[in-house]
Design an enzyme around this catalytic site. Sequence first.
Site, PDB file in Angstrom:
ATOM      1  CE  LYS A 156      -7.755 -31.547 -49.637  1.00  0.00           C
ATOM      2  NZ  LYS A 156      -7.109 -32.706 -48.962  1.00  0.00           N
ATOM      3  CB  CYS A 202      -4.470 -30.572 -46.982  1.00  0.00           C
ATOM      4  SG  CYS A 202      -3.044 -31.689 -46.907  1.00  0.00           S
ATOM      5  CD  GLU A 219      -6.480 -32.841 -44.856  1.00  0.00           C
ATOM      6  OE1 GLU A 219      -7.182 -32.988 -45.865  1.00  0.00           O
ATOM      7  OE2 GLU A 219      -5.230 -32.838 -44.891  1.00  0.00           O
TER       8      GLU A 219
END
Length: 319
Positions: free
Chosen positions: A152, A195, A77
């Site tokens: 995301k 993440c 990321e």
Amino acid sequence: MGPMFRYILGSSVKYVASLPALRHHYMLQNRMSTSPPPVAAVCQVTASPDKEANFSACKQLLEEARQQGACMVFLPEGFDYIGSSREETLSLSESLRGDMISRYTQLARKLEVWLSLGGFHERGHDWESDRRIYNSHIIINNKGDIMSVYRKSHLFDVELPEKGVSLKESAFTIPGASLVPPVQTPIGKVGLGVCYDLRFPELSLALQRHGADILTYPSAFTVATGAAHWEVLLRARAIETQCFVLAAAQVGRHHEKRTSYGHALAVDPWGDVVGDCGGEKPGMVLVEVDLEKVNRTRRNMPVQQHRRDTAFYQSLSQT
């Protein structure tokens, strides 16, 4: 190539009649079984607001990984940059058709390697009016084609005053609307997260149900949350889905306001850590992705077969 070849062999058995043909068939099977598994490179970088320096560092890792036999390389990321303010983060963002992704597609084609670009600052569809971005995980094949884009979906809005952590990703980021199907790659079917998605087992289980052999969580974990939760969460996701888990990571000090935990990890389907980049400097780990490990683990402990239907797990809400 591998799975297709196995299918052809399997489907041809019923047509084999002569002894020479049988011998030829089993020689091919034996040759396939002894071929080494494909290799993936899981990378660790220290991105800054300097996009050119970041690209140079990532390019060097990609070239080294390819020289060492990797057919797919995973970047974390924020591989493109990590800004020091909301304004800087937004001003440095680009679209998927911009210069940065174009350079990576060219690099993938030149090196003939697949890429997982784990968190690209992508300008939103209404950029001109709302100045907001997506945190996008992009898969590029060895011909330079974009094969998948996952945006995301769980945003990191966390206040941990006792840990010195204060981040509000939703202040400038749009949550993705949906998951994307696992992507067929040279190392197997890869399910995409980013993440903070790591903390939501529903996501990993959904990807596993749709055929994922490998889960990937490119990240920029804070030092405090990383030290407490990073490895145990990655191992948990591997154990509960019986998948490989590959997690590229940011490490070290990005600017005066932010530092990342590091420890880019590779975890096998049993939950064993098979690669760790450490918590100090950029680098990579190479891991053989042996899908027979996935098959064997699932065969010996058939967790998914033992799972009850959806109604069973919703029964508490009906009482």
